[in-house]
Design a protein around this motif. Structure first.
Motif, PDB file in Angstrom:
ATOM      1  N   ILE A   9      -9.934   0.055   2.727  1.00  0.00           N
ATOM      2  CA  ILE A   9      -8.829  -0.907   2.723  1.00  0.00           C
ATOM      3  C   ILE A   9      -9.206  -2.187   1.975  1.00  0.00           C
ATOM      4  O   ILE A   9      -8.423  -2.709   1.187  1.00  0.00           O
ATOM      5  CB  ILE A   9      -8.370  -1.188   4.169  1.00  0.00           C
ATOM      6  N   GLU A  68      -1.007   4.029   1.292  1.00  0.00           N
ATOM      7  CA  GLU A  68      -2.030   4.874   1.917  1.00  0.00           C
ATOM      8  C   GLU A  68      -2.190   4.467   3.382  1.00  0.00           C
ATOM      9  O   GLU A  68      -2.292   3.275   3.677  1.00  0.00           O
ATOM     10  CB  GLU A  68      -3.342   4.658   1.177  1.00  0.00           C
ATOM     11  N   TYR A 102       3.697   8.157   0.749  1.00  0.00           N
ATOM     12  CA  TYR A 102       2.390   7.694   1.237  1.00  0.00           C
ATOM     13  C   TYR A 102       1.374   8.827   1.199  1.00  0.00           C
ATOM     14  O   TYR A 102       1.702   9.985   1.474  1.00  0.00           O
ATOM     15  CB  TYR A 102       2.497   7.214   2.687  1.00  0.00           C
ATOM     16  N   THR A 143       0.827  -1.202   0.000  1.00  0.00           N
ATOM     17  CA  THR A 143       0.000   0.000   0.000  1.00  0.00           C
ATOM     18  C   THR A 143       0.862   1.253   0.000  1.00  0.00           C
ATOM     19  O   THR A 143       2.054   1.199   0.320  1.00  0.00           O
ATOM     20  CB  THR A 143      -0.897   0.025   1.245  1.00  0.00           C
ATOM     21  N   GLY A 179      -4.292  -0.561   1.984  1.00  0.00           N
ATOM     22  CA  GLY A 179      -3.950   0.522   2.906  1.00  0.00           C
ATOM     23  C   GLY A 179      -3.782  -0.018   4.308  1.00  0.00           C
ATOM     24  O   GLY A 179      -3.948  -1.221   4.570  1.00  0.00           O
TER      25      GLY A 179
END
Ligand code: FDP
Length: 323
Positions: A242, A193, A227, A191, A247
């Motif tokens: 998610i 994030e 990020y 990810t 994330g």
């Protein structure tokens, strides 16, 4: 087009569990209608009440809780329910097979600003001879969950469900049916994030501070990538993001009040969300232990949460590993 019930039957879900999930969805549809009417139904704003955790209750917290309680306790499969908005569990049918824990309206501080909220639920079997009105019946680890999920009330209402055979998403149609729209959801492993309430930064443990500092350093820091950050302040919306695009979400331990290790509740937030995340290939942890391995001690127990894409959660865990 596959309806929720048809999907459950195809997956050999027992008739009793289907009946219970049906009741849960009946309640959620009613809640969705109330939410849609908003100010027109006079349901916005704060009530006079404070729940067992000392939080002010929104009118819709109470309305949603009453809807779920009435429908579930009328279902013969239900031995008892435990809710964020009830001090103690409420007994149902003494011969009922299941216990249901729920947060009737998660993220309810978002209602008045018309941002997504949700109903989170977890289903356990009632132990032989136990009373669904006793806390002790519910003191089972997350691993014992038979099913768990949430309904997200956003631009559309979506049920996200696991019965231990993967995660599936169902969208509420105009005609009032939950229709399968995403099958066997898998969280991307990596990810870029993260979601955390940064205003609490000074209260976190040094390990979490150090991890988030490195996230913020982006491509110039040790993690080597940039990020992005998102914070809706509705756990259902964060978990949905998610499950949809990966994330990491964290509501970690903080030192504001040592009697409250984390803000989120184990039995109706941490456990059901962890079941979904693991079933979708992700990880869910307190930063030290797997959430679903915790032996609960109290119905309204709080828990620190870090969940999401597997590789990112593993990176976060390395910052917390004790030598
Ligand atoms: P809320 O208090 O509005 O019900 O359940 C707790 C929760 O919302 C989560 O849904 C959300 O992720 C979190 O609290 C938001 O916390 P902050 O107020 O610290 O942003």
């Amino acid at each position: 087009m596959l309806l929720l019930n048809q999907h459950l039957k195809h997956n050999d879900t027992s008739d009793e569990l289907i009946e219970l999930i049906d009741s849960l969805m009946l309640s959620c549809k009613e809640i969705a209608i109330k939410l849609r009417e908003g100010a027109l139904a006079g349901v916005l704003g704060t009530s006079e009440g404070v729940n067992v955790q000392g939080e002010t209750q929104k009118k819709l917290d109470i309305i949603s809780n009453d809807i779920l309680k009435a429908v579930l306790l009328d279902n013969p499969t239900v031995a008892g329910v435990a809710s964020e908005e009830e001090d103690h569990p409420v007994p149902g049918n003494p011969d009922g097979k299941y216990l249901v824990t729920f947060d009737p309206l998660d993220g309810s501080s978002n209602i008045d600003v018309n941002v997504s909220v949700g109903t989170i639920f977890s289903i356990l079997e009632c132990p032989e001879g136990a009373n669904g009105g006793d806390d002790s019946a519910y003191m089972q680890s997350g691993r014992k969950q038979v099913a768990a999920g949430y309904v997200l009330y956003g631009p559309c209402a979506v049920l996200v469900l696991t019965t231990g055979q993967g995660v599936n998403m169902f969208t509420l149609s105009h005609g009032g049916d939950f229709i399968l729209t995403e099958e066997n959801v898998q969280i991307p492993e990596l990810t870029q994030e993260f979601g955390i309430n940064m205003s609490n930064q000074r209260f976190w443990e040094p390990e979490m501070q150090s991890y988030v500092n490195d996230l913020l350093q982006g491509e110039e820091g040790p993690l080597g990538k940039r990020y992005n950050m998102r914070w809706v302040a509705s756990m259902v919306a964060e978990v949905h993001r998610i499950l949809t695009r990966g994330g990491i979400f964290m509501y970690p331990w903080d030192k504001r009040n040592p009697s409250k290790p984390g803000k989120l509740r184990l039995m109706y937030e941490g456990n059901p969300m962890s079941f979904l995340i693991e079933q979708a290939g992700g990880l869910s942890t307190t930063c030290y232990d797997n959430i679903m391995d915790i032996q609960p001690e109290k119905i309204h127990q709080r828990v620190a949460v870090g969940l999401g894409s597997k590789a990112e959660v593993e990176t976060m865990l390395k910052y917390h590993a004790k030598d």
